[in-house]
Write a protein that holds these residues in place. Structure first.
Motif, PDB file in Angstrom:
ATOM      1  N   GLN A 125      28.187   8.813  93.519  1.00 40.77           N
ATOM      2  CA  GLN A 125      27.078   9.352  92.729  1.00 40.77           C
ATOM      3  C   GLN A 125      25.828   8.495  92.869  1.00 40.77           C
ATOM      4  OE1 GLN A 125      27.756   9.778  88.423  1.00 40.77           O
ATOM      5  NE2 GLN A 125      27.259  11.930  88.696  1.00 40.77           N
ATOM      6  N   ASP A 126      26.020   7.194  92.863  1.00 36.35           N
ATOM      7  CA  ASP A 126      24.973   6.233  93.208  1.00 36.35           C
ATOM      8  C   ASP A 126      25.700   4.997  93.712  1.00 36.35           C
ATOM      9  OD1 ASP A 126      25.568   4.467  90.930  1.00 36.35           O
ATOM     10  OD2 ASP A 126      24.564   5.978  89.705  1.00 36.35           O
TER      11      ASP A 126
ATOM     12  N   GLY B 106      41.810  21.102  83.647  1.00 41.29           N
ATOM     13  CA  GLY B 106      42.860  22.066  83.395  1.00 41.29           C
ATOM     14  C   GLY B 106      43.706  22.247  84.645  1.00 41.29           C
ATOM     15  N   ASN B 107      44.693  23.113  84.567  1.00 43.54           N
ATOM     16  CA  ASN B 107      45.678  23.276  85.633  1.00 43.54           C
ATOM     17  C   ASN B 107      45.130  24.173  86.752  1.00 43.54           C
ATOM     18  OD1 ASN B 107      48.098  23.105  87.019  1.00 43.54           O
ATOM     19  ND2 ASN B 107      49.021  24.816  85.902  1.00 43.54           N
ATOM     20  N   VAL B 108      44.181  23.633  87.519  1.00 46.86           N
ATOM     21  CA  VAL B 108      43.492  24.427  88.547  1.00 46.86           C
ATOM     22  C   VAL B 108      43.551  23.760  89.912  1.00 46.86           C
ATOM     23  CG1 VAL B 108      41.923  25.516  86.896  1.00 46.86           C
ATOM     24  CG2 VAL B 108      41.296  23.324  87.967  1.00 46.86           C
ATOM     25  N   PHE B 109      44.214  22.622  90.023  1.00 45.02           N
ATOM     26  CA  PHE B 109      44.294  21.832  91.249  1.00 45.02           C
ATOM     27  C   PHE B 109      42.899  21.593  91.825  1.00 45.02           C
ATOM     28  CE2 PHE B 109      45.647  20.081  95.203  1.00 45.02           C
ATOM     29  CZ  PHE B 109      46.973  19.717  95.061  1.00 45.02           C
ATOM     30  N   PRO B 110      42.098  20.759  91.154  1.00 42.24           N
ATOM     31  CA  PRO B 110      40.790  20.404  91.692  1.00 42.24           C
ATOM     32  C   PRO B 110      40.958  19.575  92.962  1.00 42.24           C
ATOM     33  CG  PRO B 110      41.350  18.948  89.882  1.00 42.24           C
ATOM     34  CD  PRO B 110      42.439  19.988  89.935  1.00 42.24           C
ATOM     35  N   THR B 111      40.050  19.742  93.903  1.00 41.72           N
ATOM     36  CA  THR B 111      40.209  19.025  95.169  1.00 41.72           C
ATOM     37  C   THR B 111      39.012  18.137  95.497  1.00 41.72           C
ATOM     38  OG1 THR B 111      39.424  21.014  96.325  1.00 41.72           O
ATOM     39  CG2 THR B 111      41.831  20.638  96.216  1.00 41.72           C
ATOM     40  N   THR B 112      37.869  18.729  95.815  1.00 39.15           N
ATOM     41  CA  THR B 112      36.759  17.936  96.329  1.00 39.15           C
ATOM     42  C   THR B 112      35.460  18.225  95.589  1.00 39.15           C
ATOM     43  OG1 THR B 112      36.547  19.590  98.085  1.00 39.15           O
ATOM     44  CG2 THR B 112      37.699  17.565  98.623  1.00 39.15           C
ATOM     45  N   LEU B 113      34.491  17.328  95.804  1.00 37.55           N
ATOM     46  CA  LEU B 113      33.236  17.343  95.066  1.00 37.55           C
ATOM     47  C   LEU B 113      32.052  17.512  96.007  1.00 37.55           C
ATOM     48  CD1 LEU B 113      34.135  14.152  93.058  1.00 37.55           C
ATOM     49  CD2 LEU B 113      33.881  16.389  91.968  1.00 37.55           C
ATOM     50  N   THR B 114      30.947  18.022  95.457  1.00 32.78           N
ATOM     51  CA  THR B 114      29.702  18.086  96.202  1.00 32.78           C
ATOM     52  C   THR B 114      28.537  17.923  95.234  1.00 32.78           C
ATOM     53  OG1 THR B 114      28.437  19.348  97.855  1.00 32.78           O
ATOM     54  CG2 THR B 114      29.428  20.614  96.053  1.00 32.78           C
ATOM     55  N   ARG B 115      27.446  17.396  95.744  1.00 33.65           N
ATOM     56  CA  ARG B 115      26.258  17.178  94.924  1.00 33.65           C
ATOM     57  C   ARG B 115      25.278  18.339  95.118  1.00 33.65           C
ATOM     58  NH1 ARG B 115      23.807  12.770  92.693  1.00 33.65           N
ATOM     59  NH2 ARG B 115      25.262  11.336  93.689  1.00 33.65           N
ATOM     60  N   ARG B 116      24.655  18.746  94.000  1.00 34.35           N
ATOM     61  CA  ARG B 116      23.596  19.746  94.031  1.00 34.35           C
ATOM     62  C   ARG B 116      22.454  19.216  93.162  1.00 34.35           C
ATOM     63  NH1 ARG B 116      24.066  26.265  92.849  1.00 34.35           N
ATOM     64  NH2 ARG B 116      21.837  26.700  92.708  1.00 34.35           N
ATOM     65  N   GLY B 117      21.425  18.661  93.817  1.00 38.53           N
ATOM     66  CA  GLY B 117      20.366  18.020  93.047  1.00 38.53           C
ATOM     67  C   GLY B 117      20.945  16.849  92.272  1.00 38.53           C
ATOM     68  N   ASN B 118      20.729  16.848  90.963  1.00 38.52           N
ATOM     69  CA  ASN B 118      21.280  15.795  90.110  1.00 38.52           C
ATOM     70  C   ASN B 118      22.652  16.142  89.558  1.00 38.52           C
ATOM     71  OD1 ASN B 118      18.990  14.127  90.349  1.00 38.52           O
ATOM     72  ND2 ASN B 118      17.922  15.287  88.752  1.00 38.52           N
TER      73      ASN B 118
ATOM     74  N   THR C 133      26.786  17.497  89.901  1.00 32.40           N
ATOM     75  CA  THR C 133      27.976  17.403  90.741  1.00 32.40           C
ATOM     76  C   THR C 133      28.871  18.596  90.451  1.00 32.40           C
ATOM     77  OG1 THR C 133      27.908  14.988  90.803  1.00 32.40           O
ATOM     78  CG2 THR C 133      30.014  16.023  91.276  1.00 32.40           C
ATOM     79  N   TYR C 134      29.444  19.157  91.515  1.00 30.99           N
ATOM     80  CA  TYR C 134      30.332  20.316  91.382  1.00 30.99           C
ATOM     81  C   TYR C 134      31.694  20.001  91.987  1.00 30.99           C
ATOM     82  CZ  TYR C 134      26.595  23.391  89.824  1.00 30.99           C
ATOM     83  OH  TYR C 134      25.601  23.979  89.092  1.00 30.99           O
ATOM     84  N   VAL C 135      32.733  20.581  91.397  1.00 32.64           N
ATOM     85  CA  VAL C 135      34.099  20.391  91.870  1.00 32.64           C
ATOM     86  C   VAL C 135      34.702  21.746  92.208  1.00 32.64           C
ATOM     87  CG1 VAL C 135      35.039  20.454  89.498  1.00 32.64           C
ATOM     88  CG2 VAL C 135      36.363  19.375  91.348  1.00 32.64           C
ATOM     89  N   LEU C 136      35.549  21.757  93.231  1.00 36.09           N
ATOM     90  CA  LEU C 136      36.208  22.987  93.667  1.00 36.09           C
ATOM     91  C   LEU C 136      37.559  23.121  92.978  1.00 36.09           C
ATOM     92  CD1 LEU C 136      36.359  25.433  95.646  1.00 36.09           C
ATOM     93  CD2 LEU C 136      37.377  23.850  97.308  1.00 36.09           C
ATOM     94  N   TYR C 137      37.778  24.273  92.341  1.00 35.01           N
ATOM     95  CA  TYR C 137      39.086  24.592  91.780  1.00 35.01           C
ATOM     96  C   TYR C 137      39.838  25.395  92.844  1.00 35.01           C
ATOM     97  CZ  TYR C 137      37.367  23.257  87.109  1.00 35.01           C
ATOM     98  OH  TYR C 137      36.864  22.570  86.019  1.00 35.01           O
ATOM     99  N   ALA C 138      40.848  24.751  93.472  1.00 31.31           N
ATOM    100  CA  ALA C 138      41.466  25.317  94.672  1.00 31.31           C
ATOM    101  C   ALA C 138      42.814  25.986  94.442  1.00 31.31           C
ATOM    102  CB  ALA C 138      41.629  24.203  95.712  1.00 31.31           C
ATOM    103  N   TYR C 139      43.479  25.706  93.332  1.00 34.68           N
ATOM    104  CA  TYR C 139      44.762  26.321  92.993  1.00 34.68           C
ATOM    105  C   TYR C 139      45.811  26.133  94.097  1.00 34.68           C
ATOM    106  CZ  TYR C 139      42.140  28.484  89.196  1.00 34.68           C
ATOM    107  OH  TYR C 139      41.361  28.689  88.084  1.00 34.68           O
ATOM    108  N   LEU C 140      45.805  24.968  94.732  1.00 29.55           N
ATOM    109  CA  LEU C 140      46.741  24.753  95.834  1.00 29.55           C
ATOM    110  C   LEU C 140      48.187  24.649  95.363  1.00 29.55           C
ATOM    111  CD1 LEU C 140      44.826  22.293  98.178  1.00 29.55           C
ATOM    112  CD2 LEU C 140      44.812  24.796  98.128  1.00 29.55           C
TER     113      LEU C 140
END
Length: 340
Positions: free
Chosen positions: A262-263, A298-310, A312-319
């Protein structure tokens, strides 16, 4: 120039028209903002949901140039793009993309890099020759999706298990790729020359488990790398990779997946087994770190992150649904703002 009534009137008329035009533009901008969406840079939504049955994306990257997200796919291999309204379409594809995992957008060089693996029966393109053996790096033109290079990394260590997982890029454009089935970090330079940057049994995982995972480049000259089964983040100096050390922390990071710097003093770590994103703060250049916050997904199997401006977003992948053989498969996936 002599002063005259006609020139004064002309000036007034011009000012009046300019004022009206400015007022109109401001009103239009205000109405667009209230309508929620036609400004060139709309407010970022909290959640972007997209429907693609059995897509199971693992990697995500935000492209600020076009206001879209790139997402990978364990099952199809194709790399897609997702808009804020949830519209999904294929951005690029190639028969060699058996399964795409981590993504890295190298915006300054107009490159989209993808880690390519073969998880076996979970991929429609899996073959007996590549299942659990494939580690490759695919590089695309980020503007048009053209494949510019494909580097088979597993051939550097034939015979072992391989699974390319995530990618970091340093200031010179060198790419570093983690292998989850072998304790290896690969290096690929801008010319496509591949080498083994680091190989050490201390980074290994039990057979069939995921070891090395998320990776990021720190501008002070080192990599931060997650080891999932150990629940540890390692600091790896670029000028002496064999001198890697664990980042001391009281927090177990078991299940560590994606990382995002993040910094220079703040690292975000996704743990899919703990369904949590941890914010690690460091005051000693990541010799050690403390937890400064966490975000439960929650039970969504989060995987990876990306920055959008200031943000941060996370992907809920349900793997977990994919690995558990859920039928029917998951159809809806989402990219979500992280809020500590």
């Amino acid at each position: 120039m002599p002063y005259s009534f006609s020139s004064r009137a002309s000036q007034l008329t011009g000012r009046a028209l300019s004022g009206l035009l400015l007022s109109g533009l401001l009103a239009f901008a205000s109405s667009c903002s209230e309508d929620g969406g036609t400004l060139p840079f709309p407010a970022a939504p909290n959640t972007i949901t997209f429907t693609q049955p059995a897509l199971y994306p693992e990697g995500v990257q935000y492209d600020a140039k076009t206001n879209r997200y790139f997402v990978s796919s364990l099952t199809r291999g194709a790399i897609g793009q997702v808009q804020d309204n949830g519209n999904y379409r294929v951005f690029t594809d190639d028969a060699r993309l058996v399964s795409t995992i981590g993504l890295h957008l190298d915006a300054s060089r107009k490159r989209l890099l993808a880690a390519v693996s073969d998880p076996g029966s979970n991929s429609a393109r899996s073959t007996a020759a590549t299942a659990g053996q494939l580690a490759a790096l695919a590089i695309f033109n980020a503007d048009n999706g053209q494949l510019t290079n494909y580097v088979n990394l597993g051939t550097l260590r034939p015979g072992g298990g391989h699974f390319a997982n995530d990618i970091a890029v340093d200031a010179q454009g060198n790419a570093y790729v983690t292998d989850s089935f072998s304790p290896i970090i690969y290096k690929v330079d801008l010319q496509g020359n591949a080498s083994i940057f680091l190989e050490n049994s201390r980074l290994a995982a039990p057979a069939g488990a995921f070891g090395l995972n998320g990776i990021v480049y720190h501008p002070d000259g080192y990599l931060l790398v997650a080891q999932s089964t150990q629940g540890v983040v390692y600091k790896v100096p670029l000028n002496n990779p064999s001198a890697f050390t664990p980042v001391a922390s009281a927090q177990s990071l078991e299940g560590a997946d994606g990382l995002l710097l993040q910094d220079n003093k703040t690292l975000l770590v996704v743990s899919n087994s703990q369904s949590t994103i941890f914010r690690l703060n460091s005051t000693d250049n990541f010799t050690s770190a403390t937890v400064g916050g966490n975000f439960a997904t929650g039970n969504v199997f989060p995987t990876t992150l990306t920055r959008r401006g200031n943000d941060t977003y996370v992907l809920y992948a349900y793997l977990s649904a994919l690995f558990g053989g859920q039928n029917p498969p998951v159809s809806e996936f989402s990219i979500n703002k992280v809020r500590f």
